[in-house]
Design an enzyme around this catalytic site. Structure first.
Site, PDB file in Angstrom:
ATOM      1  N   SER A   1       0.767  -1.002  -0.083  1.00  0.00           N
ATOM      2  CA  SER A   1       0.190  -0.059   0.045  1.00  0.00           C
ATOM      3  C   SER A   1       0.978   1.223   0.050  1.00  0.00           C
ATOM      4  CB  SER A   1      -0.961  -0.084   1.204  1.00  0.00           C
ATOM      5  OG  SER A   1      -1.445   1.166   1.380  1.00  0.00           O
TER       6      SER A   1
ATOM      7  N   VAL B   1       7.399   2.046   3.827  1.00  0.00           N
ATOM      8  CA  VAL B   1       8.433   1.631   3.035  1.00  0.00           C
ATOM      9  C   VAL B   1       7.815   1.967   1.473  1.00  0.00           C
ATOM     10  CG1 VAL B   1       9.621  -0.475   2.314  1.00  0.00           C
ATOM     11  CG2 VAL B   1       9.437   0.161   4.694  1.00  0.00           C
ATOM     12  N   CYS B   2       6.707   1.699   1.157  1.00  0.00           N
ATOM     13  CA  CYS B   2       6.053   1.458  -0.097  1.00  0.00           C
ATOM     14  C   CYS B   2       6.125   2.920  -0.614  1.00  0.00           C
ATOM     15  CB  CYS B   2       4.566   0.905  -0.002  1.00  0.00           C
ATOM     16  SG  CYS B   2       4.331  -0.570   0.479  1.00  0.00           S
ATOM     17  N   ALA B   3       5.870   3.944   0.422  1.00  0.00           N
ATOM     18  CA  ALA B   3       6.034   5.408  -0.264  1.00  0.00           C
ATOM     19  C   ALA B   3       7.287   5.615  -0.412  1.00  0.00           C
ATOM     20  CB  ALA B   3       5.499   6.321   1.010  1.00  0.00           C
TER      21      ALA B   3
ATOM     22  N   THR C   1       1.850   3.003   3.313  1.00  0.00           N
ATOM     23  CA  THR C   1       2.803   2.742   4.299  1.00  0.00           C
ATOM     24  C   THR C   1       4.072   3.407   3.964  1.00  0.00           C
ATOM     25  OG1 THR C   1       3.460   0.669   2.986  1.00  0.00           O
ATOM     26  CG2 THR C   1       1.529   0.580   4.389  1.00  0.00           C
TER      27      THR C   1
END
Length: 168
Positions: free
Chosen positions: A54, A59-61, A57
């Site tokens: 997602s 780390v995803c960003a 979150t």
């Protein structure tokens, strides 16, 4: 099925993740304008294909922003991000972070990455979301780099992906 971890706890995925040397499986995703996007729409372009749980979150960003920065001057290359987030979440994130060189798409409608890419987590706290993965496709959409990140909360190997892109 792959065996991953989320904060050192076991996680399994549904299906098989594609390997280097294989043609990339097709997909049907939903773009920001709610139109459909398939691999054929990217014909003739190299692709750095990011799949993750997602955009909301940390780390995803970070993954989206880092690849966007690294790809600022890449020619004939598409930077593609996909998850089960709604397209509106991607639009909000990209606008707030100034990300303009990425295509973001959702698999909320077709779940084609579950079937064709084997990334659906079937256990663990993020059960039902996609695992973190990066694939690099050459202009003929053959896989030249394939990473299913073993610890879901870790970042992918950016340097390995960029090296694969440089060599295709």
């Amino acid at each position: 099925m792959a065996n991953l971890t989320f904060k050192s706890n076991p996680v399994t995925t549904h299906g098989d993740f594609p390997a280097v040397g294989q043609p990339a499986p097709d997909f049907t995703l939903v773009a920001g304008d709610l139109s459909e996007l398939s691999l054929a729409d990217l014909k003739g372009k190299r692709v750095i294909f990011n799949i993750f749980p997602s955009v909301d979150t940390a780390v995803c960003a970070l993954q989206l922003k880092t690849f966007s920065q690294k790809m600022a001057s890449a020619d004939n290359t598409v930077l593609l991000f996909a998850s089960l987030d709604l397209p509106f979440a991607f639009s909000r994130f990209c606008a707030s972070e100034g990300v303009e060189n990425a295509i973001t798409a959702s698999d909320f409608r077709h779940h084609s990455l579950k079937e064709n890419y084997g990334v659906l987590m079937e256990s663990g706290p993020l059960n039902g979301l996609y695992a973190r993965a990066v694939l690099v496709l050459d202009a003929q959409h053959n896989i030249v780099h394939s990473e299913l990140v073993k610890e879901v909360v870790d970042e992918p190997d950016y340097d390995a992906a960029m090296a694969a892109l440089a060599n295709c």
